[in-house]
Design an enzyme around this catalytic site. Structure first.
Site, mmCIF file in Angstrom:
data_model
loop_
_atom_site.group_PDB
_atom_site.id
_atom_site.type_symbol
_atom_site.label_atom_id
_atom_site.label_comp_id
_atom_site.label_asym_id
_atom_site.label_seq_id
_atom_site.Cartn_x
_atom_site.Cartn_y
_atom_site.Cartn_z
ATOM 1 N N ARG A 63 14.971 11.845 -9.420
ATOM 2 C CA ARG A 63 16.373 11.855 -9.021
ATOM 3 C C ARG A 63 17.209 12.041 -10.059
ATOM 4 O O ARG A 63 18.377 12.592 -10.071
ATOM 5 C CB ARG A 63 16.793 10.348 -8.647
ATOM 6 C CG ARG A 63 18.066 10.029 -8.220
ATOM 7 C CD ARG A 63 18.395 8.878 -7.428
ATOM 8 N NE ARG A 63 18.002 7.847 -7.601
ATOM 9 C CZ ARG A 63 18.153 6.983 -8.780
ATOM 10 N NH1 ARG A 63 19.321 7.368 -9.448
ATOM 11 N NH2 ARG A 63 17.533 5.953 -9.032
ATOM 12 N N TYR A 116 34.971 22.681 7.816
ATOM 13 C CA TYR A 116 33.800 21.886 8.712
ATOM 14 C C TYR A 116 34.222 20.439 9.113
ATOM 15 O O TYR A 116 34.719 19.730 8.165
ATOM 16 C CB TYR A 116 32.661 21.862 7.689
ATOM 17 C CG TYR A 116 31.762 21.207 8.197
ATOM 18 C CD1 TYR A 116 30.991 21.511 9.480
ATOM 19 C CD2 TYR A 116 30.860 20.184 7.402
ATOM 20 C CE1 TYR A 116 29.823 21.066 10.027
ATOM 21 C CE2 TYR A 116 29.875 19.559 7.988
ATOM 22 C CZ TYR A 116 29.184 19.910 9.099
ATOM 23 O OH TYR A 116 28.331 19.150 9.737
ATOM 24 N N ASP A 188 34.116 25.864 -0.913
ATOM 25 C CA ASP A 188 32.824 26.065 -0.180
ATOM 26 C C ASP A 188 32.458 27.382 0.224
ATOM 27 O O ASP A 188 33.455 27.952 1.122
ATOM 28 C CB ASP A 188 33.089 25.055 1.344
ATOM 29 C CG ASP A 188 31.968 24.834 1.967
ATOM 30 O OD1 ASP A 188 31.169 25.844 2.074
ATOM 31 O OD2 ASP A 188 32.068 23.796 2.771
ATOM 32 N N LYS A 213 22.225 26.458 4.982
ATOM 33 C CA LYS A 213 22.443 27.898 5.937
ATOM 34 C C LYS A 213 21.825 29.022 5.316
ATOM 35 O O LYS A 213 20.552 28.842 5.304
ATOM 36 C CB LYS A 213 24.053 27.953 5.830
ATOM 37 C CG LYS A 213 24.802 26.678 6.317
ATOM 38 C CD LYS A 213 24.404 25.950 7.736
ATOM 39 C CE LYS A 213 25.175 24.655 8.489
ATOM 40 N NZ LYS A 213 25.330 23.875 7.243
HETATM 41 N N1 PLP Z 1 30.172 23.235 4.954
HETATM 42 C C1 PLP Z 1 30.183 24.126 5.801
HETATM 43 C C2 PLP Z 1 30.961 25.204 5.828
HETATM 44 C C3 PLP Z 1 29.275 23.736 6.817
HETATM 45 O O1 PLP Z 1 29.054 24.551 7.903
HETATM 46 C C4 PLP Z 1 28.512 22.649 6.957
HETATM 47 C C5 PLP Z 1 27.506 22.268 7.851
HETATM 48 O O2 PLP Z 1 27.470 22.946 8.785
HETATM 49 C C6 PLP Z 1 28.678 21.701 5.664
HETATM 50 C C7 PLP Z 1 29.544 22.006 4.523
HETATM 51 C C8 PLP Z 1 27.775 20.569 5.493
HETATM 52 O O3 PLP Z 1 26.620 21.054 5.177
HETATM 53 P P1 PLP Z 1 24.985 20.126 5.395
HETATM 54 O O4 PLP Z 1 25.128 19.977 6.936
HETATM 55 O O5 PLP Z 1 23.984 20.707 4.811
HETATM 56 O O6 PLP Z 1 25.448 18.800 4.803
#
Ligand code: PLP
Length: 415
Positions: A63, A116, A188, A213
């Site tokens: 961790r 998101y 992001d 992703k």
């Molecule tokens: N940011 C974006 C643009 C996303 O599309 C997502 C998930 O779909 C996330 C953050 C969150 O990621 P995670 O599902 O890996 O926690």
């Protein structure tokens, strides 16, 4: 590993996806071994206490650090152009760890209005519960960011292109406003990847990814990464990541290292396929609107070639008809999979109002323009004609049986 004669800092991104962060292996294994271990043995008590005291380098417990995870962190940091990175268990783990390390009760955050769904839920519910106030603003006009800044604004959170309309935010313009108030800018970058957008060049202090992703790219891992200065990453690792515990598993890091090696070729194919599908949808008689940065007239065009080196592979489109037509269309697909997520080899399609953006209140959804007939498609790596044919047959089937009388009598032709 033999020293590479090239200057590593000048490697092209495609080379970095394969080689950055590579480290020596005593057996010369081409692929770095997976250190699938929870803890690390100390030679003696002196070594154990020296490591805990920070007097000696070396690993203690996974961790807190692990060689496989370190390698992934170095690779993603190099790709994003930051000195350091921290891997997390999920993309949401990255968002929450990166933000909460710098925030406390009484602070204020300015957030892009279309983001998101779980990021929206985190900021609008959990942050408020802990006394952190949040303003959601339409950042496509940077003047709205200027107007929202307060003396206690500590962070500005951007997602661009923004989920699900592909709204594009000028990172440099927003960063300049945030810097006037010493607020940290966090971007992001999940939809773009470092191959298509490096927000550091536009002034971002922190970049986060849902590595679930494109970075991993194979749909078999849920993970996140944070990139920032050495100092910021040390703080995040020593506080929110270490103590809240959303750290990555070594096995996930190993899989993402494998996935990253093909990021460059995958992104090229993703973007090419997406352009074809966006153009197909745009000319379709039952599609009212297509949102894709690669289409002429999309506001993102001004930033293509500067902030963005490509349009990505996520498309949103507005179907004619009503929610039943949207559902029927998705249920009629034979190749394309109904699933949330993006960045996988498989083309995935979803209905934001009832899926990714269901955490929004109906009012917030309406304000963000997330209608019942909005559909998001994350274009995959299949042969593009197969993706297009599947969409064509599903649209034909849907509107042949639609009860929406406006559509009756129209003749459809599919190329
Ligand atoms: N940011 C974006 C643009 C996303 O599309 C997502 C998930 O779909 C996330 C953050 C969150 O990621 P995670 O599902 O890996 O926690």
């Amino acid at each position: 590993m033999r020293d590479n004669p090239n200057n590593k800092s000048q490697w092209q991104p495609a080379t970095m996806t394969i080689h950055a962060g590579k480290h020596a292996d005593e057996h010369g294994a081409l692929v770095a071994p997976l250190y699938q271990t929870a803890t690390f043995a100390f030679a003696n008590t002196a070594q154990g206490s020296a490591r805990f005291a920070g007097e000696e380098g070396g690993y203690i417990y996974s961790r807190l650090g692990n060689p496989t995870i370190d390698q992934l962190e170095q690779r993603v940091a190099a790709l994003e152009g930051y000195p350091a990175a921290a891997a997390s268990a999920t993309g949401m783990g990255a968002v929450s760890a990166a933000m909460l390390a710098f925030l406390q009760q009484g602070d204020h955050v300015v957030v892009a209005d279309a983001i998101y769904g779980c990021s929206f839920a985190l900021f609008s519910h959990l942050f408020r519960k802990f006394g952190i106030s949040v303003d959601f603003v339409d950042m496509t006009d940077p003047a709205n960011v200027q107007a929202a800044m307060q003396p206690n604004t500590k962070m500005v959170f951007i997602e661009t292109p923004a989920n699900p309309h592909l709204k594009v935010i000028d990172i440099a313009a927003v960063s300049a406003i945030a810097k006037q108030r010493q607020a940290r800018v966090i971007v992001d970058n999940t939809f773009m990847t470092p191959l298509l957008q490096q927000p550091r060049k536009q002034g971002a202090d922190i970049v986060i990814h849902s590595a679930t992703k494109y970075l991993n790219g194979h749909g078999d891992v849920v993970a996140g990464v944070i990139c920032a200065s050495q100092e910021d990453i040390e703080l995040i690792k020593a506080t929110t990541l270490k103590d809240m515990g959303a750290t990555m598993s070594p096995h996930d890091a190993w899989l993402i290292l494998r996935g990253l090696k093909t990021l460059d070729v995958r992104m090229e194919r993703h973007c090419k396929n997406a352009q074809v599908i966006a153009e197909f949808l745009q000319q379709h008689p039952h599609v009212r609107e297509v949102y894709y940065p690669g289409l002429p007239g999309h506001p993102a065009q001004a930033l293509l070639g500067t902030q963005m080196q490509g349009a990505g592979a996520v498309i949103a489109f507005e179907l004619e008809g009503n929610i039943d037509d949207a559902r029927n269309m998705l249920d009629s697909l034979q190749l394309i999979t109904i699933a949330v997520s993006l960045g996988d080899a498989e083309t995935l399609i979803q209905h934001p109002a009832s899926m990714t953006h269901s955490p929004y209140t109906p009012e917030a959804r309406a304000k963000a323009g997330i209608s019942d007939t909005l559909i998001r498609i994350a274009v995959g790596l299949e042969a593009v004609t197969d993706i297009q044919n599947d969409l064509a047959q599903a649209l034909e089937r849907t509107f042949a049986t639609s009860t929406n009388t406006e559509k009756q009598g129209e003749t459809l032709t599919y190329g």
